[in-house]
Scaffold this active site. Structure first.
Site, PDB file in Angstrom:
ATOM      1  N   ARG A  49       0.947  -1.384   0.070  1.00 63.06           N
ATOM      2  CA  ARG A  49       0.101   0.056  -0.015  1.00 63.06           C
ATOM      3  C   ARG A  49       0.906   1.161  -0.006  1.00 63.06           C
ATOM      4  O   ARG A  49       0.680   2.243  -0.696  1.00 63.06           O
ATOM      5  CB  ARG A  49      -0.932  -0.026   1.209  1.00 63.06           C
ATOM      6  CG  ARG A  49      -1.796   1.242   1.379  1.00 63.06           C
ATOM      7  CD  ARG A  49      -3.001   1.274   2.267  1.00 63.06           C
ATOM      8  NE  ARG A  49      -2.855   0.374   3.202  1.00 63.06           N
ATOM      9  CZ  ARG A  49      -2.188   0.619   4.364  1.00 63.06           C
ATOM     10  NH1 ARG A  49      -1.701   1.824   4.709  1.00 63.06           N
ATOM     11  NH2 ARG A  49      -2.135  -0.247   5.299  1.00 63.06           N
ATOM     12  N   TYR A 102     -18.280  15.227 -15.576  1.00 67.92           N
ATOM     13  CA  TYR A 102     -18.587  13.469 -15.615  1.00 67.92           C
ATOM     14  C   TYR A 102     -19.302  13.278 -14.258  1.00 67.92           C
ATOM     15  O   TYR A 102     -19.348  13.951 -13.158  1.00 67.92           O
ATOM     16  CB  TYR A 102     -17.254  12.759 -15.259  1.00 67.92           C
ATOM     17  CG  TYR A 102     -17.624  11.426 -14.716  1.00 67.92           C
ATOM     18  CD1 TYR A 102     -18.373  10.312 -15.586  1.00 67.92           C
ATOM     19  CD2 TYR A 102     -17.220  10.726 -13.740  1.00 67.92           C
ATOM     20  CE1 TYR A 102     -18.644   9.279 -15.231  1.00 67.92           C
ATOM     21  CE2 TYR A 102     -17.491   9.481 -13.205  1.00 67.92           C
ATOM     22  CZ  TYR A 102     -18.251   8.680 -14.257  1.00 67.92           C
ATOM     23  OH  TYR A 102     -18.379   7.339 -13.715  1.00 67.92           O
ATOM     24  N   ASP A 175      -9.077  18.239 -14.679  1.00 66.59           N
ATOM     25  CA  ASP A 175      -9.437  16.763 -15.069  1.00 66.59           C
ATOM     26  C   ASP A 175      -9.058  16.787 -16.621  1.00 66.59           C
ATOM     27  O   ASP A 175      -9.571  17.412 -17.173  1.00 66.59           O
ATOM     28  CB  ASP A 175     -10.716  16.555 -14.822  1.00 66.59           C
ATOM     29  CG  ASP A 175     -10.987  15.086 -14.948  1.00 66.59           C
ATOM     30  OD1 ASP A 175     -10.364  14.607 -15.960  1.00 66.59           O
ATOM     31  OD2 ASP A 175     -12.040  14.242 -14.474  1.00 66.59           O
ATOM     32  N   LYS A 200      -9.494   5.653 -19.127  1.00 66.42           N
ATOM     33  CA  LYS A 200      -9.696   6.153 -20.457  1.00 66.42           C
ATOM     34  C   LYS A 200      -8.434   6.235 -21.339  1.00 66.42           C
ATOM     35  O   LYS A 200      -7.907   5.004 -21.707  1.00 66.42           O
ATOM     36  CB  LYS A 200     -10.180   7.614 -20.350  1.00 66.42           C
ATOM     37  CG  LYS A 200     -11.500   7.680 -19.292  1.00 66.42           C
ATOM     38  CD  LYS A 200     -12.640   6.549 -19.564  1.00 66.42           C
ATOM     39  CE  LYS A 200     -13.501   6.354 -18.578  1.00 66.42           C
ATOM     40  NZ  LYS A 200     -13.519   7.106 -17.176  1.00 66.42           N
TER      41      LYS A 200
HETATM   42  C1  LIG Z   1     -13.695  13.143 -17.215  1.00 66.30           C
HETATM   43  C2  LIG Z   1     -13.764  11.981 -16.216  1.00 66.30           C
HETATM   44  N1  LIG Z   1     -13.157  12.235 -14.798  1.00 66.30           N
HETATM   45  C3  LIG Z   1     -13.202  11.331 -13.978  1.00 66.30           C
HETATM   46  C4  LIG Z   1     -13.884   9.858 -14.449  1.00 66.30           C
HETATM   47  C5  LIG Z   1     -13.851   8.852 -13.200  1.00 66.30           C
HETATM   48  O1  LIG Z   1     -12.912   8.062 -13.374  1.00 66.30           O
HETATM   49  P1  LIG Z   1     -12.910   6.392 -13.017  1.00 66.30           P
HETATM   50  O2  LIG Z   1     -14.060   5.809 -13.672  1.00 66.30           O
HETATM   51  O3  LIG Z   1     -11.851   5.663 -13.465  1.00 66.30           O
HETATM   52  O4  LIG Z   1     -13.281   6.317 -11.520  1.00 66.30           O
HETATM   53  C6  LIG Z   1     -14.451   9.874 -15.496  1.00 66.30           C
HETATM   54  C7  LIG Z   1     -15.169   8.530 -15.860  1.00 66.30           C
HETATM   55  O5  LIG Z   1     -15.862   8.343 -16.902  1.00 66.30           O
HETATM   56  C8  LIG Z   1     -14.256  10.736 -16.621  1.00 66.30           C
HETATM   57  O6  LIG Z   1     -15.017  10.750 -17.610  1.00 66.30           O
END
Ligand SMILES: Cc1ncc(COP(=O)(O)O)c(C=O)c1O
Length: 380
Positions: A49, A102, A175, A200
């Site tokens: 961890r 998101y 992000d 992604k």
């Molecule tokens: C722009 C964006 N940020 C964060 C996330 C969250 O990521 P995770 O699904 O890996 O937890 C997503 C998921 O679709 C996303 O599209």
């Protein structure tokens, strides 16, 4: 010596392994490490961890690609976001969040962090004045943006918003999931922390869930590292290895995603069965100029409004054959989805609710003529 992006993607953190010369970082699938004496862990590794060599390789590579001193890999994008929030904020603080984001990120703020005492205000990321108006100097700890946003592909001017956030004593968090570090490096434009769902484009093959943070400041990076261990939402060794395998081709994949998306956006634009086409590469997109300033190219994500309304949007999603009906994005295969009923269902009834006639495409790297033919038959 500095290296180009693709060289870093293949080599940063990934020197051949010292003992055997293995060219690829091994999967250190171990929870613990033999210590040479009490209080003398070998190379600092004592428990996975706290530290794991496969995760370290990924973390070093992520930091190099985003141009920050510290990179950290998490179990998911949301785990990274949660760790960041609870490192930087405490109950009573305030954050500015995107009015388009998101759905899971919105849910984290609205249904989890708010209960814990974190106040939030949604504001339009493409409008620095709106963000400035939403900031409460002295109380706002984070201005949080996505750019491009999910799913409406709004563009935030990272340099302008860094100024707004810093004037108020807040951090700018970007992000960068939709762009990937190949297309955009927010730290170079003034961002303090970059967030990724590595699930992604970074992973790129729809076979692993993960998240990342890269800090611009070493001290903040070490605080985040402390919380990564203290809260425990780490990326596992096999997941880190898969993500690193994906990263090596990030640049070439992104170029093909962009080539294909440009062709598809041009095809959809003006199609009789399609209303508005939302793609930052189209000159009519309101964020086109800002995107051109801060992005290398415009990415592989396209959203569009179905001319026949919500039912038509749903039919299109149900009719494609090559575009797979699925949540997520950024893999080599093309995906289609209905954000209102799928990825963004958790934002229904909120200021982040998305239009019912919206369709989102994650354009993959297949032969583009096949993708165009699939859309043509699905549009009806
Ligand atoms: C722009 C964006 N940020 C964060 C996330 C969250 O990521 P995770 O699904 O890996 O937890 C997503 C998921 O679709 C996303 O599209």
């Amino acid at each position: 010596m500095s290296h180009g992006f693709d060289t870093l993607a293949i080599h940063a953190g990934q020197d051949p392994e010292a003992r055997t010369g293995a060219v690829i970082p091994p999967i250190y699938q171990t929870s613990t490490y033999a210590q040479d004496a009490v209080g003398a862990p070998r190379l600092g590794y004592e428990y996975s961890r706290s530290g794991n060599p496969t995760r370290d390789a990924l973390q070093e590579c992520l930091a190099a690609l985003e141009g920050g001193p510290v990179g950290l890999a998490f179990a998911s994008g949301l785990a990274a976001e949660d760790t960041l929030l609870r490192t930087v904020c405490k109950p009573g603080d305030h954050v500015v969040i995107p009015d388009d984001a998101y759905g899971g990120t919105y849910r984290l703020f609205a249904r989890v962090a708010e209960r814990w005492g974190l106040d939030y205000t949604p504001a339009k990321v493409s409008d620095p004045d709106a963000i400035r108006a939403a900031v409460e100097p002295g109380r706002t700890r984070i201005v949080w943006v996505e750019t491009p946003t999910n799913p409406l592909l709004g563009i935030a001017d990272i340099a302008a918003l860094a100024g707004v956030a810093h004037d108020a004593g807040a951090l700018l968090v970007v992000d960068n999931t939709f762009a990937s570090p190949y297309l955009q490096q927010p730290i170079a434009h003034g961002a303090d922390v970059v967030v990724h769902s590595t699930t992604k484009y970074i992973g790129g093959h729809s076979d692993v869930v993960g998240g990342a943070l890269v800090a611009a400041d070493a001290a903040l990076g070490e605080e985040l590292r402390y919380h990564q261990n203290a809260m425990g939402a780490i990326n596992g060794p096999f997941d880190a290895w898969l993500t690193l395998r994906g990263i090596k081709t990030l640049g070439v994949r992104m170029d093909r995603h962009c080539d294909n998306a440009e062709r598809i956006a041009a095809y959809l634009d003006g199609h009789a069965k399609v209303g508005q086409v939302i793609y930052p590469g189209l000159p009519a997109h309101p964020g086109h100029e800002v995107a051109a300033k801060q992005m290398r190219r415009f990415g592989g994500m396209i959203s569009f409004r179905a001319a026949g309304g919500e039912e038509h949007a749903v039919e299109i999603c149900n009719r494609t054959k090559l575009f797979i009906l699925a949540e997520s994005l950024g893999g080599v295969e093309s995906l289609i989805e209905h954000p209102g009923r799928m990825t963004h269902a958790s934002a229904a009834g909120s200021p982040l609710e998305v239009p019912g006639d919206l369709v989102r495409l994650s354009v993959g790297i297949e032969t583009v003529d096949d993708l165009l033919a699939d859309l043509e038959q699905a549009l009806g």
